[in-house]
Design a protein around this motif. Sequence first.
Motif, PDB file in Angstrom:
ATOM      1  N   ASN A  70      -3.068   3.640 -24.030  1.00  0.00           N
ATOM      2  CA  ASN A  70      -4.542   3.642 -24.145  1.00  0.00           C
ATOM      3  C   ASN A  70      -5.215   3.613 -22.775  1.00  0.00           C
ATOM      4  N   HIS A  71      -4.734   4.433 -21.860  1.00  0.00           N
ATOM      5  CA  HIS A  71      -5.297   4.464 -20.511  1.00  0.00           C
ATOM      6  C   HIS A  71      -6.612   5.246 -20.501  1.00  0.00           C
ATOM      7  N   LYS A 338      -2.872  18.140 -19.959  1.00  0.00           N
ATOM      8  CA  LYS A 338      -2.793  18.181 -21.420  1.00  0.00           C
ATOM      9  C   LYS A 338      -1.919  17.070 -22.000  1.00  0.00           C
ATOM     10  N   LEU A 339      -1.244  16.319 -21.138  1.00  0.00           N
ATOM     11  CA  LEU A 339      -0.423  15.200 -21.606  1.00  0.00           C
ATOM     12  C   LEU A 339      -1.339  13.996 -21.816  1.00  0.00           C
ATOM     13  N   GLU A 340      -1.925  13.916 -22.990  1.00  0.00           N
ATOM     14  CA  GLU A 340      -3.004  12.960 -23.245  1.00  0.00           C
ATOM     15  C   GLU A 340      -2.546  11.504 -23.218  1.00  0.00           C
ATOM     16  N   PHE A 341      -1.273  11.250 -23.409  1.00  0.00           N
ATOM     17  CA  PHE A 341      -0.774   9.871 -23.447  1.00  0.00           C
ATOM     18  C   PHE A 341      -0.679   9.249 -22.054  1.00  0.00           C
ATOM     19  N   ALA A 342      -0.723  10.077 -21.007  1.00  0.00           N
ATOM     20  CA  ALA A 342      -0.399   9.612 -19.660  1.00  0.00           C
ATOM     21  C   ALA A 342      -1.649   9.324 -18.839  1.00  0.00           C
ATOM     22  N   TYR A 386       6.063   6.459 -23.979  1.00  0.00           N
ATOM     23  CA  TYR A 386       5.928   7.550 -24.950  1.00  0.00           C
ATOM     24  C   TYR A 386       7.258   8.103 -25.457  1.00  0.00           C
ATOM     25  N   GLY A 387       8.271   8.159 -24.609  1.00  0.00           N
ATOM     26  CA  GLY A 387       9.538   8.761 -25.023  1.00  0.00           C
ATOM     27  C   GLY A 387      10.380   7.813 -25.856  1.00  0.00           C
TER      28      GLY A 387
END
Length: 628
Positions: A70-71, A338-342, A386-387
């Motif tokens: 949740n950054h 586009k890596l929305e989690f990072a 995430y992984g």
Amino acid sequence: MSLGCITPLASSMLVHKLQKPALHKPLFLQKPFITPCLKTKIPARCRIAQTPINMALITTDEGITRRIGNHHPNLWDDDFIQSLSKDYDAPSYQGRAEKLIKFIKDRFNALPVQSSSADDLFQHLSMVDNVERLGIDRHFQTEIKTALDYVYRYWSDTGIGCGRESTHADLNTTALGFRVLRLHRYGISSDMLQQFIREEGQLLHFNSQSNEEEIKGILNLFRASLIAFPGEKVLDDAKSFTTTYLQQVLPRISNLNLSREIKFNLEYGWHTNVPRLEARTYIDIYGEDSSWASKTINNIFYTTLLELAKLDFNMIQSLQQKELQILSRWWIESGLGKLEFARHRHVEYYLWAAMGCIEPKYSTFRIGFAKLSALVTYLDDIYDTYGTLDELKIFTKSIKRWDLSAMDRLPKFMKVAFKAFDQAVTDMAQEAKKTQGRDTLNYARKAWEVYIDSYMQEAEWLAAGYIPSLEEYLENGKVSAGSRVVTLQPILSLDVPLSNDILKEIDYPSRFDELLCLTLRLRGDTRTFKAEADRGEVVSCITCYMKDHPGSNEGDALKYLNSLIDERLRELNWEYLKLNNVPIISKDNAYNLSKGLQLLYKERDGFTVSSIETKNLISKMMIESIPM
């Protein structure tokens, strides 16, 4: 988790020769880098319950449950970055700067003639100190060396007076001289400061009803005390007294600029005071009141010095804006956005490099460091949150084969991250080849492989719910902190060749490199452990310390770790300032990265939460020009 009894020096040291103190280290700091593997069954007493308080979970379209941090999003839109105007890149500004530089050089060269014997040493030191504070010293390296050689000629075991014919040492001049000469690697012992200090740590002959000149002398003693090596008790005493004194005298100071200078030095000290921040601050201070210059230079020279400082700051800022535009376009084209989690922090990482590396010709260093640091954060978020463990095992093996096709079975986000990572490492090796005259790609890849293994180790600890000992954690953690891999290739891109033997003195297995990595890990953990625990990343220096010391609490752990950081930063001072075969420019830039990290972690993790102090620094350093 990433981007995180000594013998005193002898007083009879020769010029430019520093005697190495005997360093006694805890066991876990004596070993070389290792990457331990989790092979044995973990005893129950070492396991932790995996019930984080605020762990966020999502379920993907493929039905996989993943953790996210949740950054907050990227704060610096590419359209905004591309709109930066670069106002000071016109040739006319360079022409004006060259005229100002010549005028100041002439003033430097005239010092021996124009100075009186009563204060010539103080004037030489003040000139050097002022151009360094204002961030323009790179233009005057020859003049600075001449001035300091002159001062050192009159240095004695008791320090120096204001002038070459002085019969008694002067506190202000001696303290200023100690700091400036030590930072330029002259053989200066702190022993001579003992004459100014009683056994109780108090200054001799100081007036409690202090006047402004006395306050400036004590401020210079405070600044000197920060450039300490291990075991220098006299500097501990000096720091303790001067800190208390300056804090107490502040409310009584009528000179607002002196008050501001004291506040700045008390707040930022040495290890969080990067060159660009110091220059910006002192330009403001000096621009409001010329009284700082009254004892050393006339009004014409004062206005010239300040004009050059402002102009130089703005010209460098225009160059930084160009580099930011290059970096931002790379980020867009890489697909990393586009890596929305990072965490998307490429601009923040550029700030880290640019606050210490100012020389215009080192664009590759700054941009390359920002790219690699950003990629470390993407990898960090993949491994830490995430992984899945099964994905990470394949991901790790694929990275170590350096083969994108080996990732066919992996999700798209891992392919995007690896492609950008592999390309950046390859590109930096090509840049390094221009300077080094040899291919360093395999050397860099091996460093990255050790780093990736350390990430995998932490992922296995997390999956098993295992808390290692502090020794075991730090052996792995000083690798996973990422300092070595993001620093190595940018240093190789500087315009100085580093043979394999010399490289070992600044890269692994040097103590200099180990201290950079260790202090990053320690400082990072003290600022991030609570937020990471809420995300399910429970293992940190704090939890490992508490495991090693049953009955201890977070406060006990932080007290120990902060003390350890202070000790290691002193040792880092020594490793940085001692003379060896490593080119000074390489050590300077690596050391300034350490200072930048300490600054950006000063209040909090300034990368994960970059919307407060870090955002303000970016605006002040790289967006807002200084009015001329």
